[in-house]
Motif scaffolding. Sequence first.
Motif, PDB file in Angstrom:
ATOM      1  N   LEU A 168      52.987  24.454  42.354  1.00  0.00           N
ATOM      2  CA  LEU A 168      51.998  23.670  41.622  1.00  0.00           C
ATOM      3  C   LEU A 168      52.288  22.195  41.825  1.00  0.00           C
ATOM      4  O   LEU A 168      53.439  21.756  41.750  1.00  0.00           O
ATOM      5  CB  LEU A 168      52.069  23.996  40.125  1.00  0.00           C
TER       6      LEU A 168
ATOM      7  N   TRP B 203      43.956  30.299  46.372  1.00  0.00           N
ATOM      8  CA  TRP B 203      44.696  29.226  45.679  1.00  0.00           C
ATOM      9  C   TRP B 203      45.554  29.773  44.535  1.00  0.00           C
ATOM     10  O   TRP B 203      46.575  29.186  44.167  1.00  0.00           O
ATOM     11  CB  TRP B 203      43.719  28.177  45.135  1.00  0.00           C
ATOM     12  N   LEU B 204      45.153  30.928  43.983  1.00  0.00           N
ATOM     13  CA  LEU B 204      45.921  31.521  42.894  1.00  0.00           C
ATOM     14  C   LEU B 204      47.243  32.123  43.367  1.00  0.00           C
ATOM     15  O   LEU B 204      48.124  32.410  42.550  1.00  0.00           O
ATOM     16  CB  LEU B 204      45.090  32.597  42.200  1.00  0.00           C
TER      17      LEU B 204
ATOM     18  N   LYS C 200      46.091  31.226  33.555  1.00  0.00           N
ATOM     19  CA  LYS C 200      45.511  32.037  34.627  1.00  0.00           C
ATOM     20  C   LYS C 200      46.347  31.911  35.889  1.00  0.00           C
ATOM     21  O   LYS C 200      46.599  32.911  36.587  1.00  0.00           O
ATOM     22  CB  LYS C 200      44.074  31.586  34.889  1.00  0.00           C
ATOM     23  N   LEU C 201      46.808  30.709  36.163  1.00  0.00           N
ATOM     24  CA  LEU C 201      47.624  30.483  37.352  1.00  0.00           C
ATOM     25  C   LEU C 201      48.919  31.300  37.292  1.00  0.00           C
ATOM     26  O   LEU C 201      49.293  31.964  38.267  1.00  0.00           O
ATOM     27  CB  LEU C 201      47.948  28.994  37.471  1.00  0.00           C
TER      28      LEU C 201
ATOM     29  N   SER D 230      48.637  30.652  51.893  1.00  0.00           N
ATOM     30  CA  SER D 230      49.248  30.137  50.661  1.00  0.00           C
ATOM     31  C   SER D 230      50.310  29.097  50.978  1.00  0.00           C
ATOM     32  O   SER D 230      50.437  28.089  50.275  1.00  0.00           O
ATOM     33  CB  SER D 230      49.869  31.296  49.867  1.00  0.00           C
TER      34      SER D 230
ATOM     35  N   MET E  91      46.107  26.953  33.261  1.00  0.00           N
ATOM     36  CA  MET E  91      47.519  27.148  33.549  1.00  0.00           C
ATOM     37  C   MET E  91      47.937  28.600  33.317  1.00  0.00           C
ATOM     38  O   MET E  91      48.689  29.184  34.113  1.00  0.00           O
ATOM     39  CB  MET E  91      48.359  26.210  32.682  1.00  0.00           C
TER      40      MET E  91
ATOM     41  N   VAL F 147      42.580  24.032  44.843  1.00  0.00           N
ATOM     42  CA  VAL F 147      41.548  24.734  44.071  1.00  0.00           C
ATOM     43  C   VAL F 147      40.177  24.580  44.733  1.00  0.00           C
ATOM     44  O   VAL F 147      39.354  25.512  44.725  1.00  0.00           O
ATOM     45  CB  VAL F 147      41.521  24.204  42.629  1.00  0.00           C
TER      46      VAL F 147
ATOM     47  N   ASN G 283      49.815  34.679  39.677  1.00  0.00           N
ATOM     48  CA  ASN G 283      50.908  34.416  40.614  1.00  0.00           C
ATOM     49  C   ASN G 283      52.220  34.764  39.928  1.00  0.00           C
ATOM     50  O   ASN G 283      52.817  33.946  39.234  1.00  0.00           O
ATOM     51  CB  ASN G 283      50.900  32.943  41.046  1.00  0.00           C
TER      52      ASN G 283
ATOM     53  N   SER H 137      47.432  20.452  44.000  1.00  0.00           N
ATOM     54  CA  SER H 137      46.721  21.606  43.456  1.00  0.00           C
ATOM     55  C   SER H 137      45.226  21.346  43.311  1.00  0.00           C
ATOM     56  O   SER H 137      44.409  22.263  43.460  1.00  0.00           O
ATOM     57  CB  SER H 137      47.322  21.994  42.097  1.00  0.00           C
TER      58      SER H 137
ATOM     59  N   TYR I 176      40.118  33.325  46.001  1.00  0.00           N
ATOM     60  CA  TYR I 176      41.297  33.498  45.154  1.00  0.00           C
ATOM     61  C   TYR I 176      42.611  33.154  45.851  1.00  0.00           C
ATOM     62  O   TYR I 176      43.681  33.404  45.297  1.00  0.00           O
ATOM     63  CB  TYR I 176      41.355  34.943  44.651  1.00  0.00           C
TER      64      TYR I 176
END
Length: 414
Positions: free
Chosen positions: A46, A40-41, A66-67, A15, A64, A27, A71, A23, A38
């Motif tokens: 950002l 990237w999450l 979901k991000l 990460s 957005m 992704v 996180n 970003s 997963y």
Amino acid sequence: MGRDRISELPNALLSQILLHLPSKESVKTSVLSKRWEYVWLKVPGLDLKFTDFPFWGEVFESFMDKLFKFNQGRMQKFKLKYEHIINTCSHRFVDWIATAVDRETQHLDVESEMAPCPRDIMPQNMYKSKTLVSLKLAHVALENPELVVSLPCLKTIHLEHVWYGWYNDQDGLLIVEKLISGCPVLEELTVVRSHDDEDTLPLLRVRSQSLQILHLMFDWGMLSTDFSVEIDAPRLGYLRFRDSQSEMSVVKNLSSLFKIDIDSEFNVKFGITALEPEDITKTKRDTIRDFLNGISIVRHMIISQATLEVLYLYSKLGPIPKFHNLYHLQAAFSSSILQLLPAFLESCPNLTNLILDFSVSTEAEQIDMTNTPPQCLTSTLECVEINKLIMKEETGVKLVNYFLRILQYSRNFL
């Protein structure tokens, strides 16, 4: 077949690696393998341009949300460039910024691609962040904080074409002063102003006990003169001053100033006909004198041709203050205004290094280069560098001979 050692790294380290990528690229790693699906999450930051993704509206909003959902930890950086005209979820951008601040982000970078509108007003919680280290805002709006600004870790601020306040003429002044005063460890400040600031920031006042670097720039070609700037920063070491629009430019307490890059006409406008010394009013002369006295401690100076032209006119009305500490000077000249050269060099009695950014003009030079060089240079000047010199051009040859005589005087003195 070689092992995939990168994929073997723990998620926390992966990460951090992806944090240094935009970003959009982060992704893309989700398609590498199940291992990366997963990762990237969980990136603690950002870096997103709205145009990077071929979707907008509800799809972008869902992305957005979901991000932020996956996180929940600290967000080290939040960089967002958006267009509030073409998308349907622009009202959510400020909410996302506020969420990023609440997630203890350290680096906040927000830019709109269009002029700011009322829904671009940055959230109030930004003024109370305990973790912000750098803040960069462009084409957005700030309103007068309803609370005491407290940004104990903020070291860098960049404000570019920001709209300061919407409803009160004094809001702009209060916003900037509150912002700076609330940053006890502020080290670097950049302010890029435009003609629109006349309505929201006619006076820019920079007062800071910690500021070390200041970049103050104004868009060129503006016609208004209803601007002024005041700088009071005792620890300031570097000043980049590019402002020809302000009627008043006041500097004081610059006791630590080491280097200045100045490109200003001090709002003395050069038209089709040449200006005469009497065209500079007494008030303007006092402003120029006080500004020069305020920066006279400087040791390294970069100065534009436009500024030198104003100072040459000023020198016919009174002496240019001495720059006793100045040892390095980089100045822009054209062959048509070489008469400015000795007039300004006389104010630099301890100059050792001189760089001339020289350009040949179609107009004839108006100086006798055979005159005795300024006496103040004959014992100190050690090095002269002339850029863009054309040795076959007559003025260039005269200029070289002029400085060769200075250096010869210096050797004889030694």
